[in-house]
Every structure is written in structure tokens, then in C-alpha cells.
Write a protein that holds these residues in place. Structure first.
Motif, PDB file in Angstrom:
ATOM      1  N   MET A 265       0.815  -1.215   0.000  1.00 21.56           N
ATOM      2  CA  MET A 265       0.000   0.000   0.000  1.00 21.56           C
ATOM      3  C   MET A 265       0.851   1.269   0.000  1.00 21.56           C
ATOM      4  SD  MET A 265      -3.281  -0.884   2.402  1.00 21.56           S
ATOM      5  CE  MET A 265      -4.458  -2.144   1.918  1.00 21.56           C
ATOM      6  N   THR A 266       1.945   1.252   0.732  1.00 27.42           N
ATOM      7  CA  THR A 266       2.777   2.465   0.789  1.00 27.42           C
ATOM      8  C   THR A 266       3.555   2.693  -0.503  1.00 27.42           C
ATOM      9  OG1 THR A 266       4.534   1.181   1.885  1.00 27.42           O
ATOM     10  CG2 THR A 266       3.036   2.425   3.299  1.00 27.42           C
ATOM     11  N   SER A 267       3.581   1.699  -1.372  1.00 28.54           N
ATOM     12  CA  SER A 267       4.239   1.898  -2.667  1.00 28.54           C
ATOM     13  C   SER A 267       3.410   2.786  -3.587  1.00 28.54           C
ATOM     14  CB  SER A 267       4.504   0.558  -3.349  1.00 28.54           C
ATOM     15  OG  SER A 267       3.289  -0.066  -3.716  1.00 28.54           O
ATOM     16  N   LEU A 268       2.105   2.908  -3.265  1.00 31.93           N
ATOM     17  CA  LEU A 268       1.219   3.785  -4.047  1.00 31.93           C
ATOM     18  C   LEU A 268       1.249   3.449  -5.537  1.00 31.93           C
ATOM     19  CD1 LEU A 268       1.936   7.237  -2.326  1.00 31.93           C
ATOM     20  CD2 LEU A 268      -0.031   5.728  -1.974  1.00 31.93           C
ATOM     21  N   SER A 269       1.120   2.159  -5.831  1.00 38.59           N
ATOM     22  CA  SER A 269       1.131   1.699  -7.225  1.00 38.59           C
ATOM     23  C   SER A 269      -0.025   0.735  -7.444  1.00 38.59           C
ATOM     24  CB  SER A 269       2.460   1.018  -7.554  1.00 38.59           C
ATOM     25  OG  SER A 269       2.440   0.487  -8.858  1.00 38.59           O
ATOM     26  N   SER A 270      -0.850   1.034  -8.436  1.00 44.61           N
ATOM     27  CA  SER A 270      -2.046   0.227  -8.696  1.00 44.61           C
ATOM     28  C   SER A 270      -1.710  -1.162  -9.216  1.00 44.61           C
ATOM     29  CB  SER A 270      -2.945   0.935  -9.712  1.00 44.61           C
ATOM     30  OG  SER A 270      -3.312   2.213  -9.263  1.00 44.61           O
ATOM     31  N   SER A 271      -0.607  -1.306  -9.927  1.00 46.34           N
ATOM     32  CA  SER A 271      -0.290  -2.587 -10.558  1.00 46.34           C
ATOM     33  C   SER A 271      -0.124  -3.702  -9.535  1.00 46.34           C
ATOM     34  CB  SER A 271       0.977  -2.451 -11.406  1.00 46.34           C
ATOM     35  OG  SER A 271       2.081  -2.044 -10.617  1.00 46.34           O
ATOM     36  N   GLY A 272       0.558  -3.412  -8.444  1.00 44.23           N
ATOM     37  CA  GLY A 272       0.734  -4.420  -7.406  1.00 44.23           C
ATOM     38  C   GLY A 272      -0.577  -4.784  -6.744  1.00 44.23           C
ATOM     39  N   ILE A 273      -1.465  -3.800  -6.577  1.00 50.68           N
ATOM     40  CA  ILE A 273      -2.771  -4.048  -5.962  1.00 50.68           C
ATOM     41  C   ILE A 273      -3.600  -4.977  -6.854  1.00 50.68           C
ATOM     42  CG2 ILE A 273      -4.933  -2.939  -5.260  1.00 50.68           C
ATOM     43  CD1 ILE A 273      -3.191  -0.472  -4.502  1.00 50.68           C
ATOM     44  N   ILE A 274      -3.552  -4.753  -8.165  1.00 52.90           N
ATOM     45  CA  ILE A 274      -4.254  -5.631  -9.108  1.00 52.90           C
ATOM     46  C   ILE A 274      -3.716  -7.057  -9.004  1.00 52.90           C
ATOM     47  CG2 ILE A 274      -4.686  -6.112 -11.551  1.00 52.90           C
ATOM     48  CD1 ILE A 274      -4.454  -3.111 -12.061  1.00 52.90           C
ATOM     49  N   ALA A 275      -2.393  -7.181  -9.003  1.00 51.16           N
ATOM     50  CA  ALA A 275      -1.753  -8.500  -8.952  1.00 51.16           C
ATOM     51  C   ALA A 275      -2.129  -9.239  -7.673  1.00 51.16           C
ATOM     52  CB  ALA A 275      -0.237  -8.339  -9.050  1.00 51.16           C
ATOM     53  N   ALA A 276      -2.089  -8.535  -6.540  1.00 49.71           N
ATOM     54  CA  ALA A 276      -2.428  -9.161  -5.264  1.00 49.71           C
ATOM     55  C   ALA A 276      -3.884  -9.607  -5.252  1.00 49.71           C
ATOM     56  CB  ALA A 276      -2.151  -8.195  -4.115  1.00 49.71           C
ATOM     57  N   PHE A 277      -4.773  -8.781  -5.793  1.00 48.79           N
ATOM     58  CA  PHE A 277      -6.196  -9.103  -5.804  1.00 48.79           C
ATOM     59  C   PHE A 277      -6.463 -10.374  -6.616  1.00 48.79           C
ATOM     60  CE2 PHE A 277     -10.346  -8.801  -7.931  1.00 48.79           C
ATOM     61  CZ  PHE A 277     -11.183  -8.764  -6.826  1.00 48.79           C
ATOM     62  N   ILE A 278      -5.895 -10.452  -7.825  1.00 55.50           N
ATOM     63  CA  ILE A 278      -6.132 -11.616  -8.687  1.00 55.50           C
ATOM     64  C   ILE A 278      -5.581 -12.883  -8.044  1.00 55.50           C
ATOM     65  CG2 ILE A 278      -5.534 -12.666 -10.910  1.00 55.50           C
ATOM     66  CD1 ILE A 278      -5.630  -9.858 -12.118  1.00 55.50           C
ATOM     67  N   ALA A 279      -4.374 -12.808  -7.509  1.00 55.73           N
ATOM     68  CA  ALA A 279      -3.772 -13.986  -6.880  1.00 55.73           C
ATOM     69  C   ALA A 279      -4.553 -14.404  -5.640  1.00 55.73           C
ATOM     70  CB  ALA A 279      -2.317 -13.704  -6.521  1.00 55.73           C
ATOM     71  N   LEU A 280      -5.048 -13.437  -4.873  1.00 53.33           N
ATOM     72  CA  LEU A 280      -5.828 -13.765  -3.672  1.00 53.33           C
ATOM     73  C   LEU A 280      -7.154 -14.430  -4.027  1.00 53.33           C
ATOM     74  CD1 LEU A 280      -5.259 -10.734  -1.273  1.00 53.33           C
ATOM     75  CD2 LEU A 280      -4.504 -13.085  -0.953  1.00 53.33           C
ATOM     76  N   VAL A 281      -7.791 -13.986  -5.102  1.00 54.02           N
ATOM     77  CA  VAL A 281      -9.038 -14.619  -5.547  1.00 54.02           C
ATOM     78  C   VAL A 281      -8.794 -16.090  -5.867  1.00 54.02           C
ATOM     79  CG1 VAL A 281     -10.731 -14.695  -7.420  1.00 54.02           C
ATOM     80  CG2 VAL A 281     -10.139 -12.516  -6.364  1.00 54.02           C
ATOM     81  N   ILE A 282      -7.702 -16.375  -6.560  1.00 54.36           N
ATOM     82  CA  ILE A 282      -7.364 -17.765  -6.889  1.00 54.36           C
ATOM     83  C   ILE A 282      -7.077 -18.556  -5.615  1.00 54.36           C
ATOM     84  CG2 ILE A 282      -5.692 -19.236  -8.084  1.00 54.36           C
ATOM     85  CD1 ILE A 282      -5.424 -17.000 -10.170  1.00 54.36           C
ATOM     86  N   LEU A 283      -6.396 -17.915  -4.649  1.00 53.48           N
ATOM     87  CA  LEU A 283      -6.131 -18.580  -3.376  1.00 53.48           C
ATOM     88  C   LEU A 283      -7.428 -18.925  -2.656  1.00 53.48           C
ATOM     89  CD1 LEU A 283      -3.093 -16.795  -1.668  1.00 53.48           C
ATOM     90  CD2 LEU A 283      -3.220 -19.124  -2.529  1.00 53.48           C
ATOM     91  N   VAL A 284      -8.387 -18.019  -2.667  1.00 55.33           N
ATOM     92  CA  VAL A 284      -9.676 -18.260  -2.021  1.00 55.33           C
ATOM     93  C   VAL A 284     -10.371 -19.464  -2.662  1.00 55.33           C
ATOM     94  CG1 VAL A 284     -11.983 -17.327  -1.627  1.00 55.33           C
ATOM     95  CG2 VAL A 284      -9.989 -15.887  -1.268  1.00 55.33           C
ATOM     96  N   LEU A 285     -10.321 -19.536  -4.000  1.00 55.83           N
ATOM     97  CA  LEU A 285     -10.941 -20.657  -4.697  1.00 55.83           C
ATOM     98  C   LEU A 285     -10.253 -21.971  -4.348  1.00 55.83           C
ATOM     99  CD1 LEU A 285     -11.480 -19.039  -8.224  1.00 55.83           C
ATOM    100  CD2 LEU A 285     -13.184 -19.411  -6.428  1.00 55.83           C
ATOM    101  N   LEU A 286      -8.932 -21.938  -4.221  1.00 50.67           N
ATOM    102  CA  LEU A 286      -8.194 -23.140  -3.848  1.00 50.67           C
ATOM    103  C   LEU A 286      -8.465 -23.541  -2.399  1.00 50.67           C
ATOM    104  CD1 LEU A 286      -4.651 -22.596  -5.441  1.00 50.67           C
ATOM    105  CD2 LEU A 286      -6.305 -24.355  -6.052  1.00 50.67           C
ATOM    106  N   ALA A 287      -8.620 -22.534  -1.548  1.00 48.97           N
ATOM    107  CA  ALA A 287      -8.731 -22.801  -0.112  1.00 48.97           C
ATOM    108  C   ALA A 287     -10.060 -23.436   0.253  1.00 48.97           C
ATOM    109  CB  ALA A 287      -8.537 -21.505   0.672  1.00 48.97           C
ATOM    110  N   GLY A 288     -11.160 -22.949  -0.324  1.00 48.67           N
ATOM    111  CA  GLY A 288     -12.463 -23.496   0.016  1.00 48.67           C
ATOM    112  C   GLY A 288     -12.775 -23.326   1.494  1.00 48.67           C
ATOM    113  N   TYR A 289     -13.120 -24.424   2.139  1.00 44.09           N
ATOM    114  CA  TYR A 289     -13.500 -24.372   3.547  1.00 44.09           C
ATOM    115  C   TYR A 289     -12.327 -24.035   4.464  1.00 44.09           C
ATOM    116  CZ  TYR A 289     -11.395 -29.007   3.793  1.00 44.09           C
ATOM    117  OH  TYR A 289     -10.518 -30.052   3.723  1.00 44.09           O
ATOM    118  N   ASP A 290     -11.090 -24.188   3.980  1.00 42.26           N
ATOM    119  CA  ASP A 290      -9.927 -23.887   4.820  1.00 42.26           C
ATOM    120  C   ASP A 290      -9.785 -22.392   5.084  1.00 42.26           C
ATOM    121  OD1 ASP A 290      -9.037 -26.492   5.075  1.00 42.26           O
ATOM    122  OD2 ASP A 290      -7.991 -26.425   3.156  1.00 42.26           O
TER     123      ASP A 290
END
Length: 492
Positions: A265-290
Motif C-alpha cells: 500500500m505504501t508503494s502507491l502503485s495500482s499494478s501491485g494491488i491488481i496483482a495481489a487481488f487476482i492472486a488472492l481470488v485464486i487462493l480463495v478458490l483453492l482454499a475453500g472451507y480452509d
């Protein structure tokens, strides 16, 4: 007698199974792993002034010519990379000689070999050979850097990734993250470290401390690069927080995740925020009930961090919610001017990079030579999104950059490495569902790689973070093959 045979039979079976699923353990691997850990810790952090003679063509906007030039963020990182690669390669060759070790058959071997040949040929036929070999004076992303990264990836894929090494890797990455976050937070709070005489001496040496000027916002030299690495680290630690609670204590992973999130967040760059969001969505799908309790912790971390940091600098809110203008229709990307302006002028850079790739599609122009080809006086480059006197030396897209440097065949091989690794690992995760330390680190590395690859759509792979990416990719390949051997052993 029959009782004795019945008793010994499963023991023999277990020994055979162990031979099938456990690769040979070589003591020298410990030294190789130590070299990797030292490289992973130091290369993102080292910042030091280096004055050196740079022989180059003359560019008048602004003046870049032959003579003395300064590098703060790349020279010593490059030196560390080269030295670590030579040491690691020497240890690996010694392992092959003394233990008669053969490189593991893998889907990465042939693409790496072909990429090495292409990189060498591209450098040989480049117009600016010395620059293509060692890189631009304040970037050092030349052919030597790429060759070092590919070698490190191959070596990492051929050493055993144990649970204890995984814990050490996590602690080293966590320590580096905390230090980077501290530097970024200090700058974010409006404190200029370069005003401190001790810091100036450390950065520039006593001889040049009085003349050093500027500010220190990160150890990578550019907040865009920091955001990409921060996004990858945040996803890595979050994956360990979800699945690795029995391997790494949650207190550590929460601290490391929070540090990476603050760095992002302190880097103030949108590109990293996009990357983190997409990867986290995939992690949520993988995690399921975990993802139950952990989701609450992550959401709280996100909310508190964002609320605190946005009070310090409202610009953070604009970076996080940058997409509103595009979704609302206020900005129509189908219009040429809007496309060229998009992403702080990335549209303009990408359009010109594609044209340059078409000029030399087979071997490219040579690594890190874009500053000498991009049309700096193009009338499309205007004050709305880019200063007229700005010299563009990076494509701000790792994949276009790879094609510009080494040609389209090299880009296809790179994409094959990435997509093959992702496909094979996801398929394996579906087949083998048992939660082992190897699976946990396999997921964490995939999370890191996904975030890093996504941010590569908007930024470049630079020397301060790229070696970490290639090494972790190698570790991921090694884990994949280990788990394949495990699966084969269970089937037999």
C-alpha cells in the motif's frame, strides 16, 4: 514362520516405497541452499552508490552519453547476483562430479537450454553489444543477469526442498520484507532518510555524502517494482497463513503478511494491488472451507491497514480505486488518445514497443537497449501523460520487454515455462489432496508466482526482484517433481 513373514512384509514394502518417494539427500545441498538464502535476503535490500564509466551512444533528451554515471539500486545487486551464481554453480558442478548426480529430467530443461542459446545469439547480433551484455548503467538487466537467473532456476529445481528449508526460506523472506517495509513506511510518513548524515554516508560513502541528494522511498529504486514484489510476498505469506499453520506459527505469518501488505500500500502503485487481488481470488478458490478464520484475519488486516495509511496519504485511495473511471465509462480506451494515456503513458510505450518487436522478431534488439530505439520525439508523447524530455528505457511490461530483448520465439518459450508450470501444479493439486509441508509450500510458491506474473503485465522484471522469482520458480519445479515421485510411489 508364517507369522514372521507377515510381520516383515509391510516393512519391506515401506522401505521400497521410501526409496521411490524420497530423492537422494546430498550434504552439499545444504551449502547450495545457504547460498540461495543469502542471495534472497541481500539482493532486494542492498543500496549503495557506485560511480562507473559507461560507454554508450549519445542521447540528447536528456543527456545520456559516454562518461561517469551513478547507480544506487542495481550495481551491487548485480555483483551479488553474479557472485552467488558462480558459487552456487560451482557447488552444483561439484555435486555432479562427486556424487555422479544427473540433472533431473524435467519440462524446464529444453526450454532453458534453448533460451540460453537465443540470449547468447541475441547479444552477439545486437547493435549495442556491451549494453546488451551487462545492461543499462543504472539497471544492469543485460544478458548476464538473465543467464544467471536461468542457471539459478535450474539449480533450484535440482535440490531437495525440505520442510526445514521451507521454514528458513519463509523467515528470510519475512525478514527482508520487514526491512523493506520499514524503509517504505518512513518515506510514506514524510521522513526523508537522506537528510540523516549517517544514512548518507552509508548510501554514498564519506567522499560523496555531501553531494548526494534525492530521497529513499524503497530499496528497489522504483515504487512500481516495490509494489509487484510486495504483492507476490503478501500472497506467499497469506498462503502459509491459510495452509501452513502447523508448519510456521501463525504469529510469524501474520506479521510477515501485514508487513507485505503495508509495503504494497505504501508503494502507491495500482499494478501491485491488481496483482495481489487476482492472486488472492485464486487462493480463495483453492482454499475453500480452509479459508474460514483466516479470511477474517486477512480482511481485518486489509481494512485496518488501508484506513490507517489512507489518513496519512489520500493518494492511496486513488490508487486502490483507480478502476472507477474505466468502469463508469468516463474513460473510453477505444479512443487512441485515451489508450496512449492509459496507465501513465503505458499505452504509448506498449504501442511503440510492439512496432519495435516487429522490426526484429527473431532475436530481438538485445537486452536492456530500449532507450536507444524508442522514438523519444514522437508527437504522441505529450505533457498529458509523459514529459516531452522523458527518455523511456523500459517497456513497463515484462513480456513485451522479453520479446523486444530476445525476440518472439524467446517470449513463447518464457510463456511455455510459466503456463506449463501453472497447469501441471494445479492438476497435481487436484490429484494429490493430502496436506503435506511440500503441498503447502507448493501452493505458497504458486501464489507468489501468480502475483508476480500478473504485475509483469504492467511492470518489468528488474534485478532487485527477478532473481527471487526465478529461484522460487525453480523450487516450485522441484516440489512438483518430488510430489510426482510421491504419487508414483503410492501407485506402485
Amino acid at each position: 514362520m508364517s507369522k514372521k513373514r507377515t510381520k516383515n512384509k509391510p516393512v519391506s514394502s515401506q522401505k521400497n516405497k521410501a526409496k521411490l518417494i524420497t530423492p537422494d539427500i546430498y550434504p552439499i545441498d545444504t551449502y547450495i541452499q545457504t547460498a540461495f538464502l543469502l542471495l534472497i535476503f541481500f539482493i532486494p535490500l542492498v543500496v549503495k552508490l557506485k560511480l562507473s564509466v559507461f560507454i554508450s551512444p549519445f542521447i540528447s533528451i536528456p543527456v545520456i552519453s559516454t562518461g561517469m554515471h551513478a547507480s544506487f539500486f542495481s550495481y551491487y545487486k548485480w555483483i551479488i547476483l553474479v557472485i552467488a551464481t558462480l558459487i552456487t554453480l560451482g557447488l552444483f558442478i561439484f555435486k555432479q562430479i562427486t556424487h555422479k548426480y544427473l540433472i533431473r529430467p524435467s519440462f524446464i530443461n529444453l526450454p532453458i537450454a534453448v533460451l540460453v542459446v537465443i540470449i547468447l545469439l541475441s547479444t552477439l547480433f545486437a547493435d549495442y553489444k556491451m549494453i546488451a551484455l551487462t545492461g543499462y548503467y543504472d539497471q544492469h538487466d543485460g544478458a548476464v543477469t538473465y543467464l544467471c537467473c536461468l542457471l539459478l532456476m535450474l539449480i533450484a529445481a535440482n535440490i531437495r526442498f525440505t520442510e526445514s528449508f521451507g521454514r528458513r526460506l519463509t523467515m528470510v523472506l519475512g525478514a527482508a520484507t520487514i526491512i523493506m517495509t520499514a524503509v517504505s513506511l518512513i518515506h510514506y510518513m514524510g521522513i526523508d532518510l537522506t537528510q540523516n548524515s549517517t544514512v548518507r554516508i552509508l548510501l554514498a560513502g564519506r567522499e560523496h555524502a555531501d553531494y548526494a541528494s534525492g530521497f529513499l522511498s524503497s530499496t528497489l529504486g522504483n515504487q512500481n517494482y516495490t509494489s509487484g514484489l510486495a504483492a507476490a510476498l503478501f500472497c506467499f505469506f497469506t498462503a502459509l497463513l491459510i495452509w501452513g499453520r502447523k508448519i510456521i506459527h501463525p504469529i510469524y505469518t501474520i506479521i510477515f503478511s501485514l508487513s507485505a501488505l503495508a509495503l504494497l500500500m505504501t508503494s502507491l502503485s495500482s499494478s501491485g494491488i491488481i496483482a495481489a487481488f487476482i492472486a488472492l481470488v485464486i487462493l480463495v478458490l483453492l482454499a475453500g472451507y480452509d479459508f474460514g478464520l483466516v479470511s477474517t484475519v486477512v480482511i481485518i488486516m486489509l481494512g485496518l491497514s488501508f484506513s490507517f495509511l489512507v489518513k496519512q496519504n489520500p493518494q492511496l485511495s486513488n490508487e486502490v480505486f483507480f478502476w472507477k473511471d474505466y468502469l463508469s465509462g468516463e474513460v473510453d480506451l477505444s479512443e487512441r488518445s485515451n489508450f496512449l494515456e492509459a496507465g501513465s503513458g503505458r499505452g504509448y510505450i506498449w504501442a511503440n514497443t510492439v512496432e519495435l518487436i516487429e522490426d526484429k522478431p527473431l532475436l530481438g534488439h538485445g537486452a536492456n537497449t530500449m532507450a536507444y530505439y524508442l522514438p523519444h520525439n514522437n508527437p504522441d508523447k505529450n505533457q498529458r501523460f509523459m514529459a516531452a524530455r522523458t527518455v523511456v528505457d523500459k517497456p513497463h511490461n515484462a513480456y513485451l520487454g522479453f520479446a523486444f530483448n530476445f525476440g518472439i520465439p524467446a517470449l513463447l518459450l518464457l510463456l511455455y515455462l510459466f503456463f506449463a508450470h501453472l497447469f501441471l501444479n494445479l492438476r497435481q493439486m487436484v490429484k494429490i489432496r493430502n496436506i503435506t509441508p511440500q503441498r503447502v509450500y507448493q501452493i505458497a510458491i504458486i501464489a507468489f508466482l501468480l502475483a508476480y506474473w500478473v504485475q509483469g503485465l504492467f511492470n518489468d522484471f528488474v534485478i532487485g526482484s527477478a532473481p527471487l522469482h526465478w529461484i522460487l520458480l525453480g523450487f516450485g519445479v522441484g516440489l512438483y517433481h518430488f510430489r510426482e515421485e510421491e504419487l508414483t510411489g503410492e501407485q506402485k
